[in-house]
Design a protein around this motif. Sequence first.
Motif, short mmCIF file in Angstrom:
data_model
loop_
_atom_site.label_atom_id
_atom_site.label_comp_id
_atom_site.label_asym_id
_atom_site.label_seq_id
_atom_site.Cartn_x
_atom_site.Cartn_y
_atom_site.Cartn_z
N SER A 6 0.82 -1.23 0.00
CA SER A 6 0.00 0.00 0.00
C SER A 6 0.85 1.26 0.00
N VAL A 7 1.83 1.30 -0.89
CA VAL A 7 2.78 2.41 -0.92
C VAL A 7 2.24 3.59 -1.73
N SER A 8 2.27 4.75 -1.13
CA SER A 8 1.90 6.00 -1.82
C SER A 8 3.01 7.01 -1.65
N ARG A 9 3.13 7.90 -2.63
CA ARG A 9 4.11 8.97 -2.54
C ARG A 9 3.52 10.24 -3.11
N ILE A 10 3.53 11.29 -2.30
CA ILE A 10 3.00 12.60 -2.69
C ILE A 10 4.15 13.61 -2.73
N PHE A 11 4.20 14.39 -3.79
CA PHE A 11 5.15 15.49 -3.90
C PHE A 11 4.38 16.81 -3.84
N LYS A 12 4.96 17.80 -3.18
CA LYS A 12 4.35 19.12 -3.12
C LYS A 12 5.17 20.09 -3.95
N ILE A 18 1.17 16.56 -6.03
CA ILE A 18 1.27 15.56 -7.09
C ILE A 18 1.27 14.17 -6.46
N GLN A 19 0.33 13.34 -6.87
CA GLN A 19 0.23 11.96 -6.39
C GLN A 19 1.02 11.08 -7.35
N SER A 52 14.59 1.41 -3.68
CA SER A 52 16.05 1.51 -3.50
C SER A 52 16.45 2.27 -2.24
N THR A 53 15.47 2.78 -1.50
CA THR A 53 15.65 3.56 -0.25
C THR A 53 16.02 5.02 -0.50
N ILE A 54 16.11 5.45 -1.77
CA ILE A 54 16.44 6.85 -2.06
C ILE A 54 15.31 7.78 -1.62
N LEU A 55 14.07 7.35 -1.85
CA LEU A 55 12.89 8.10 -1.43
C LEU A 55 12.13 7.31 -0.37
N GLU A 56 11.50 8.01 0.55
CA GLU A 56 10.62 7.37 1.52
C GLU A 56 9.17 7.49 1.06
N PRO A 57 8.39 6.44 1.24
CA PRO A 57 6.97 6.55 0.90
C PRO A 57 6.27 7.56 1.82
N THR A 58 5.26 8.23 1.30
CA THR A 58 4.42 9.07 2.15
C THR A 58 3.62 8.20 3.10
N SER A 59 3.22 7.03 2.58
CA SER A 59 2.54 6.04 3.41
C SER A 59 2.81 4.66 2.85
#
Length: 247
Positions: A6-12, A18-19, A52-59
Amino acid sequence: MIQVNSVSRIFKDKKKIIQASNQISFTVEKGQVIGLLGENGAGKTTLLRMISTILEPTSGTITFDGIDIHKNPMEVKACIGVLFGSETGLYDRLTARENLLYFAKLYRLSNHEAKNRIEELATRFGMKDFLDRKVEGFSKGMRQKVMIARTLIHNPDIILLDEPTTGLDITAANMFRELIRQLKKEGKTIIFSSHIMEEVKALCESIVMIHKGEVVYNGPIEQLYKEEESEDLNYIFMSRLVRGTNA
């Protein structure tokens, strides 16, 4: 085993949200080769960066053999090899050999291990003729070969590849595909994105299709063929994107 839960990533971006990824879930068994498909901007690279651990999921969470990679990043970095097609990650003023030696040291390979590994990869990728030349004068294909060698320098168990054959000529691309088959035989776990459908068909057991940050198919290729009553992956891909459903 890799589990994406259930990985999500949001950019502001200023006032805009941005989803990039929305509730993505799938599992990759040890030794599997998984194809990641999606149009440009679908969220493939963001997903690979999170794995790859470069980014963390938002959730959501991502685990390797039960270990949460973002709670224990140093524990898993050593077993991951990553190649992003849009980045070189090479130092132009160094030779190809010096670049590979630098990354070998980052992964704590001994001088003996590094030397042997560099020679092995140089032979495998046909880099002997330019191994001791500075990278700044390299063609795109030559750079790509060094980048692939850099990805594999520490003999990782998990390999993440974003458009890995971009810039390679036909001979080098075919050689790389054969390398994927060899790595699979060695028990490596591989996730790679590609726009080349024949490449995906030839190398992957399962695929994950992403459209606008959401999964529209996750499963074996053979099952997808049965569901669509077709083995034309280009047609199936476009059809799934239009329908935008995992049903």
